[in-house]
Design an enzyme around this catalytic site. Structure first.
Site, PDB file in Angstrom:
ATOM      1  N   LYS A 161       5.565 -12.364  12.898  1.00  0.00           N
ATOM      2  CA  LYS A 161       5.332 -13.527  13.747  1.00  0.00           C
ATOM      3  C   LYS A 161       3.944 -13.861  13.321  1.00  0.00           C
ATOM      4  O   LYS A 161       3.315 -12.581  13.591  1.00  0.00           O
ATOM      5  CB  LYS A 161       6.067 -13.772  14.502  1.00  0.00           C
ATOM      6  CG  LYS A 161       5.623 -15.263  15.357  1.00  0.00           C
ATOM      7  CD  LYS A 161       6.281 -16.391  14.074  1.00  0.00           C
ATOM      8  CE  LYS A 161       6.616 -17.385  15.153  1.00  0.00           C
ATOM      9  NZ  LYS A 161       7.143 -18.655  13.640  1.00  0.00           N
ATOM     10  N   ASN A 203      -2.855 -17.506   8.367  1.00  0.00           N
ATOM     11  CA  ASN A 203      -2.070 -18.822   7.981  1.00  0.00           C
ATOM     12  C   ASN A 203      -2.532 -20.083   8.202  1.00  0.00           C
ATOM     13  O   ASN A 203      -2.785 -20.318   9.736  1.00  0.00           O
ATOM     14  CB  ASN A 203      -0.442 -18.563   9.702  1.00  0.00           C
ATOM     15  CG  ASN A 203      -0.062 -19.498   8.949  1.00  0.00           C
ATOM     16  OD1 ASN A 203       0.365 -19.982   8.355  1.00  0.00           O
ATOM     17  ND2 ASN A 203       1.619 -19.483  10.041  1.00  0.00           N
ATOM     18  N   CYS A 241       0.812 -24.106   9.338  1.00  0.00           N
ATOM     19  CA  CYS A 241       1.657 -24.101  10.012  1.00  0.00           C
ATOM     20  C   CYS A 241       2.048 -26.013  10.430  1.00  0.00           C
ATOM     21  O   CYS A 241       0.846 -25.991  11.149  1.00  0.00           O
ATOM     22  CB  CYS A 241       1.840 -23.099  11.734  1.00  0.00           C
ATOM     23  SG  CYS A 241       2.686 -23.772  12.646  1.00  0.00           S
ATOM     24  N   LYS A 289      -1.691 -17.815   3.166  1.00  0.00           N
ATOM     25  CA  LYS A 289      -0.179 -18.402   3.705  1.00  0.00           C
ATOM     26  C   LYS A 289      -0.884 -19.921   3.301  1.00  0.00           C
ATOM     27  O   LYS A 289      -1.127 -20.506   4.417  1.00  0.00           O
ATOM     28  CB  LYS A 289       0.363 -17.540   4.395  1.00  0.00           C
ATOM     29  CG  LYS A 289       1.813 -18.423   3.959  1.00  0.00           C
ATOM     30  CD  LYS A 289       2.778 -17.550   4.511  1.00  0.00           C
ATOM     31  CE  LYS A 289       4.300 -18.384   4.676  1.00  0.00           C
ATOM     32  NZ  LYS A 289       4.846 -17.716   6.133  1.00  0.00           N
ATOM     33  N   ASN A 299       4.725 -21.984   2.909  1.00  0.00           N
ATOM     34  CA  ASN A 299       4.713 -22.711   3.773  1.00  0.00           C
ATOM     35  C   ASN A 299       5.836 -23.212   4.090  1.00  0.00           C
ATOM     36  O   ASN A 299       5.836 -23.961   2.626  1.00  0.00           O
ATOM     37  CB  ASN A 299       3.894 -22.539   5.100  1.00  0.00           C
ATOM     38  CG  ASN A 299       4.039 -21.984   6.277  1.00  0.00           C
ATOM     39  OD1 ASN A 299       5.572 -22.124   6.567  1.00  0.00           O
ATOM     40  ND2 ASN A 299       3.107 -21.113   7.150  1.00  0.00           N
ATOM     41  N   GLY A 303      14.347 -22.777   3.007  1.00  0.00           N
ATOM     42  CA  GLY A 303      15.367 -23.221   2.022  1.00  0.00           C
ATOM     43  C   GLY A 303      15.446 -23.403   0.659  1.00  0.00           C
ATOM     44  O   GLY A 303      13.847 -24.148   0.255  1.00  0.00           O
ATOM     45  N   GLY A 357      10.155 -19.607  -0.331  1.00  0.00           N
ATOM     46  CA  GLY A 357      10.766 -20.206  -0.911  1.00  0.00           C
ATOM     47  C   GLY A 357      11.814 -20.467  -1.371  1.00  0.00           C
ATOM     48  O   GLY A 357      11.866 -20.703  -2.293  1.00  0.00           O
ATOM     49  N   GLY A 358      12.931 -20.738  -0.988  1.00  0.00           N
ATOM     50  CA  GLY A 358      14.166 -21.315  -1.287  1.00  0.00           C
ATOM     51  C   GLY A 358      14.794 -19.590  -1.549  1.00  0.00           C
ATOM     52  O   GLY A 358      15.606 -19.730  -3.315  1.00  0.00           O
ATOM     53  N   GLY A 400      12.786 -16.728   4.291  1.00  0.00           N
ATOM     54  CA  GLY A 400      13.286 -17.077   5.278  1.00  0.00           C
ATOM     55  C   GLY A 400      14.401 -17.649   6.158  1.00  0.00           C
ATOM     56  O   GLY A 400      15.120 -17.037   6.675  1.00  0.00           O
TER      57      GLY A 400
HETATM   58  C1  SIN Z   1       5.927 -22.006  13.534  1.00  0.00           C
HETATM   59  O1  SIN Z   1       5.825 -20.648  14.506  1.00  0.00           O
HETATM   60  O2  SIN Z   1       5.813 -22.898  14.304  1.00  0.00           O
HETATM   61  C2  SIN Z   1       6.739 -21.981  12.062  1.00  0.00           C
HETATM   62  C3  SIN Z   1       5.231 -21.177  12.044  1.00  0.00           C
HETATM   63  C4  SIN Z   1       4.319 -21.469  10.653  1.00  0.00           C
HETATM   64  O3  SIN Z   1       5.374 -22.359   9.898  1.00  0.00           O
HETATM   65  O4  SIN Z   1       3.905 -21.162  10.189  1.00  0.00           O
END
Ligand code: SIN
Length: 308
Positions: free
Chosen positions: A44, A124, A127, A161, A190, A218, A246-247, A268
């Site tokens: 995560k 990342n 988000c 990302k 993302n 999705g 993605g998807g 995901g």
């Molecule tokens: C999240 O924890 O809200 C998602 C994290 C992300 O999309 O980078």
């Protein structure tokens, strides 16, 4: 069938792995990924302090996709740094996903996580779910500043990302930033933020945070993901490996990502919905697709999308 792949010199036994966020917050979840058919363990996205995340309900699946506003629930970077040696015992790559609530958090986390020696680090910048904090990846200057800072402390392959971009001008601008920052791989994309899903029966939103706004995932986001994979594949002429996210719900979705230029794919929504057994199904389906098309390995089709 050989579904292995290599990203930035690191070999992955399978090209399928979890997307950061999906069943990878706790030690138990990460160990389950280690025992599964997944080709890697992705943590995560971590912050300096442990976080409970946004109020629930914060994830909702619907036909064709999902919406989430998790708000980066995670154990805090020190816990993940301590877990990395145990995760590496599974003999597959460990990707540590680094986030932060402000720019200074990223190098702080990256330095300690790097010392724990994950196989790769994913930064990342995308988000969409922290109230009041825009996605860094939509600010080219801030992204460049941040990536140059973390690059100085990361010695393992460093990926980024990114959020989805919807215009070639934005692919070009971000491509220039990436080209100046020593990025070893890309993860595209993302979730698509910010969407809004409405339940017409209840006349209400379906998740609580941010008035119901959140990141979409999705099947519905596959064309956006494919477009971003293809755009960055072309910008770098295949020199920077790409993880397509993605998807991906079936093996053929992964095949489409590979054709666009991806070297691996992350999942995901389908992982959350089906659990870790999904990796076996996806491998079987992609192997069947390869057989049907006469391909023996990923390199045979990667980037080979035909244009008309
Ligand atoms: C999240 O924890 O809200 C998602 C994290 C992300 O999309 O980078």
């Amino acid at each position: 069938m050989d579904l292995s792949t290599t990203i930035a010199g690191v070999r992955f036994p399978s090209c399928f792995m979890n997307a950061s966020g999906a069943l990878c917050v706790t030690r138990d979840e990460l160990l389950a990924l280690g025992r599964s058919h997944a080709g890697a363990i992705v943590t995560k996205s971590m912050t300096v302090e442990p976080r409970d995340g946004n109020p629930t309900p914060r994830y909702y699946a619907f036909p064709g996709g999902s919406i989430n506003s998790m708000g980066l629930p995670n154990l805090g970077y020190q816990a993940y740094a301590a877990l990395i040696p145990e995760l590496k015992e599974f003999g597959k790559p460990v990707i540590a996903s680094v986030a932060g609530l402000c720019e200074d958090d990223f190098p702080t986390i990256a330095a300690i996580i790097n010392a724990a020696k994950p196989d790769l680090i994913e930064v990342n910048l995308s988000c969409p779910n922290i109230p009041g904090k825009p996605q860094i990846g939509y600010d080219a200057e801030a992204s460049e500043r941040l990536l140059k800072r973390v690059r100085k402390v990361i010695t393992v392959p460093m990926g980024v990302k990114l959020p989805p971009y919807f215009d070639p001008a934005h692919h070009t601008a971000m491509g220039e930033v990436i080209g100046r920052c020593g990025v070893d791989f890309l993860n595209l994309i993302n979730s698509v933020g910010n969407g809004l899903v409405v339940d017409p029966e209840r006349e209400a939103v379906v998740i609580k945070p941010k008035g119901g706004f959140g990141g979409l995932g999705g099947t519905i986001i596959k064309p956006v993901a494919l477009a971003n994979v293809r755009a960055f594949w072309k910008i770098f002429e295949g020199r920077i490996p790409i993880i397509g996210t993605g998807g991906v719900v079936h093996g053929v979705d992964a095949f489409e990502h590979l054709l666009c230029g991806a070297s691996a794919v992350q999942i995901g929504t389908v992982l959350v919905e089906e659990g870790v057994s999904v990796f076996g199904r996806l491998e079987t389906e992609l192997a069947a697709q390869f057989s049907k098309k006469g391909y023996a390995k990923l390199e045979d089709c990667r980037g080979k999308l035909q244009e008309l």
